[in-house]
Scaffold this motif. Structure first.
Motif, short mmCIF file in Angstrom:
data_model
loop_
_atom_site.label_atom_id
_atom_site.label_comp_id
_atom_site.label_asym_id
_atom_site.label_seq_id
_atom_site.Cartn_x
_atom_site.Cartn_y
_atom_site.Cartn_z
N TRP A 194 1.07 -1.11 0.19
CA TRP A 194 -0.22 0.03 0.01
C TRP A 194 1.11 0.84 -0.19
CZ3 TRP A 194 -5.17 -0.03 -0.26
CH2 TRP A 194 -5.57 1.60 0.02
N PRO A 195 0.54 1.98 -0.91
CA PRO A 195 -0.57 2.78 -1.24
C PRO A 195 -0.80 1.99 -2.54
CG PRO A 195 0.83 5.15 -1.69
CD PRO A 195 1.46 3.64 -0.69
N ILE A 196 0.40 1.56 -3.64
CA ILE A 196 0.02 1.00 -4.89
C ILE A 196 -1.76 0.33 -6.22
CG2 ILE A 196 1.51 -0.69 -6.59
CD1 ILE A 196 3.70 -0.28 -5.66
N PRO A 197 -2.05 -0.38 -4.36
CA PRO A 197 -3.54 -0.80 -4.49
C PRO A 197 -4.19 0.50 -4.58
CG PRO A 197 -1.60 -2.55 -3.00
CD PRO A 197 -1.39 -0.55 -3.57
N ALA A 198 -3.87 1.65 -4.19
CA ALA A 198 -5.04 2.11 -3.91
C ALA A 198 -5.54 3.04 -5.21
CB ALA A 198 -4.54 3.22 -3.52
N HIS A 199 -4.33 2.65 -6.41
CA HIS A 199 -4.42 3.04 -7.36
C HIS A 199 -5.14 1.81 -8.35
CE1 HIS A 199 -1.83 6.32 -6.92
NE2 HIS A 199 -0.49 5.37 -6.47
N PHE A 200 -5.85 1.16 -8.15
CA PHE A 200 -5.73 -0.43 -8.78
C PHE A 200 -8.18 0.25 -8.52
CE2 PHE A 200 -3.11 -2.84 -8.24
CZ PHE A 200 -1.81 -2.70 -7.94
N HIS A 201 -8.64 0.84 -9.06
CA HIS A 201 -9.87 1.21 -9.27
C HIS A 201 -10.63 -0.44 -9.86
CE1 HIS A 201 -9.05 6.14 -9.24
NE2 HIS A 201 -8.32 5.59 -8.72
N PRO A 202 -10.77 -0.41 -10.82
CA PRO A 202 -11.59 -2.02 -10.75
C PRO A 202 -11.60 -2.24 -10.19
CG PRO A 202 -9.68 -0.82 -12.75
CD PRO A 202 -9.45 -0.06 -11.64
N LEU A 203 -10.89 -2.60 -8.98
CA LEU A 203 -10.80 -3.60 -7.83
C LEU A 203 -11.44 -2.48 -6.37
CD1 LEU A 203 -6.85 -5.44 -8.31
CD2 LEU A 203 -9.72 -6.16 -8.87
N LYS A 204 -11.53 -1.33 -6.41
CA LYS A 204 -11.64 -0.45 -5.56
C LYS A 204 -12.74 -0.96 -4.34
CE LYS A 204 -11.27 3.99 -6.21
NZ LYS A 204 -11.49 5.58 -6.06
N LYS A 205 -13.96 -1.58 -4.50
CA LYS A 205 -14.45 -2.66 -4.12
C LYS A 205 -14.17 -3.50 -2.92
CE LYS A 205 -18.96 -1.18 -6.38
NZ LYS A 205 -20.34 -2.32 -7.85
N VAL A 206 -13.33 -4.48 -3.27
CA VAL A 206 -12.74 -5.51 -2.60
C VAL A 206 -11.18 -5.03 -2.44
CG1 VAL A 206 -13.67 -6.90 -4.13
CG2 VAL A 206 -11.67 -6.59 -4.46
N LEU A 207 -10.40 -4.15 -2.89
CA LEU A 207 -9.56 -3.65 -1.83
C LEU A 207 -9.79 -2.57 -0.13
CD1 LEU A 207 -7.94 -2.03 -4.32
CD2 LEU A 207 -7.07 -4.54 -3.43
N ARG A 208 -9.47 -3.13 0.54
CA ARG A 208 -9.34 -2.96 1.44
C ARG A 208 -7.74 -1.58 2.29
NH1 ARG A 208 -9.02 -8.57 4.62
NH2 ARG A 208 -11.45 -9.53 2.91
#
Length: 448
Positions: free
Chosen positions: A252-266
């Protein structure tokens, strides 16, 4: 330009692309990943482009270019990151995507023309209960020829290594001469044609080894502690019980940029993205528990490569999402030492803080599992970027510099002297993607 009108006369106004918008599009790749390359290459454009539909037509194009001493730049889908497909001296861009024949040759080999898109090839193979060994995260667009000339590894490299690890059976290349020859090359001779930016010959056909299809399930494992994510990934990568196609780790915070996965990311949690044999899922649960990881998202094997794909957020796709949704972000290509990875990460964090955000792809190189790294970097200036690169070298983190378009300067061991000799034989007038190779003097000076 007299030659351009002659070219149009010979091949036709419908075939020769001179429209500035289209020429611009066909003269660029994903070079803008690098702010350094962007400044160097943004104004480069071909004089025209053409997409041959047959080997015979390609031979005629090459023959014309040689007779008129016009530079030619081969192009696949343009998904490379180093300016490989950008013409430095104008001339003709040759779009090879219409050379797209696929020919299955038994259960272990497939023969394809260079313009075949890897996504189409993988789908075709899986329909025949086979699959590719390795392919880049851009496989839905990328071509076979583009991958061989500009890539190195990708999805599947955790099991099969990179392109040099017996993952190409043979290539057929066209020489750049007045009477172009077709040469079929295999074994050690192929080293002059893999990851060479298409400088030693035009790849027109490739034979690739293929494997029985595996039912891959996809998973995201969440971790509060990034160190534990690395430990988990390392043990998984080395496990012989769990068959893997992908082990990708992002703090983190790289996954924060993965917008299509926003609903499943923490929020605040690092992630490990996986493709594993569905038969091994029960083993994954135990391993995740060992490192306090939580398998929080799964795409079952029946939905593999349908709709959302976790591979779309791995390798340099992670950089793409960060670039798209972050401010002034770029990347490096690094190799950490497995037994010093935490020490080296701590040194970088102590020196540069959150300017560097860690991202690892576990791969096999010559039989050894290693944590290849594509860290996201906050870009301040070229000088600061090379300060980071130099510091990496002082702590023995190997860097393959993705901010240069000159082959060999990026850090790969390309056996440049041998490559230059092959270039001289196959392209005696230096018309094929000129400017991408170091000079003989630079090869000697920098010991490339």
């Amino acid at each position: 330009m007299v030659w351009l009108q002659e070219f149009i006369n010979e091949f036709g106004t419908d075939a020769v692309i001179v429209n500035e918008v289209l020429r611009e599009k066909l003269s660029k790749d994903y070079y803008w990943y690098s702010p350094v390359l962007y400044e160097q290459l943004k104004n480069k454009i071909a004089d025209c482009a053409i997409a041959p539909t047959s080997i015979d037509e390609l031979q005629r194009i090459v023959s014309f270019a040689v007779k008129n001493k016009v530079a030619i730049t081969p192009r696949g889908a343009g998904t490379g990151n180093y300016g490989q497909a950008i013409p430095l001296q104008g001339g003709i861009v040759i779009d090879l995507t219409k050379l797209d024949r696929i020919d299955m040759q038994g259960d272990r080999l497939v023969s394809v023309q260079a313009g075949v898109r890897l996504g189409v090839l993988e789908k075709t193979l899986r329909q025949n209960n086979r699959e590719l060994r390795i392919f880049p995260s851009t496989y839905m667009k990328a071509t076979v020829g583009g991958f061989l000339c500009g890539g190195s590894g990708g999805i599947g490299s955790i099991r099969w290594g990179n392109l040099w690890d017996d993952n190409v059976s043979s290539v057929t290349v066209m020489t750049v001469e007045e009477m172009p020859q077709l040469l079929t090359v295999s074994g050690d001779d192929m080293q002059r044609y893999i990851h060479n930016y298409g400088t030693t010959g035009l790849i027109v056909e490739v034979k690739l080894p293929i494997e029985p299809k595996v039912s891959w399930s996809q998973h995201i494992v969440f971790f509060h502690d990034f160190r534990e994510a690395i430990k988990f990934s390392d043990e998984l990568a080395h496990s012989e019980e769990i068959l893997k196609r992908l082990v990708s780790v992002c703090e983190w915070p790289i996954p924060a940029h993965f917008h299509p996965l926003k609903k499943v990311l923490r929020e605040g949690q690092s992630i490990v993205m996986l493709e594993i044999d569905e038969k091994s899922v029960h083993l994954l649960d135990c391993l995740a528990d060992k490192y306090d990881g939580d398998i929080g998202y799964t795409i079952p094997a029946e939905n593999y490569q349908k709709g959302l794909k976790l591979s779309d957020f791995t390798w340099n796709h992670a950089t793409l999402w960060a670039h798209k949704h972050g401010d002034n972000l770029t990347y490096l290509q690094a190799r950490f030492q497995t037994d010093r990875i935490f020490e080296q990460m701590a040194d970088l964090r102590s020196k540069f803080g959150d300017e560097i955000q860690f991202h690892f792809e576990y791969i096999k190189i010559q039989g050894e599992i290693v944590p290849a790294s594509l860290p996201v970097v906050k870009y301040q200036s070229k000088e600061r970027l090379y300060e980071i690169i130099q510091f990496c070298k002082t702590i023995e983190v190997e860097i393959n510099d993705p901010h240069t378009y000159i082959l060999g300067f990026g850090g790969y061991n390309m056996r440049m002297k041998e490559l230059l000799k092959r270039k001289e034989l196959n392209d005696p007038y230096n018309l094929l993607n000129p400017g991408k190779l170091p000079t003989a003097k630079e090869v000697q000076e920098f010991q490339l």
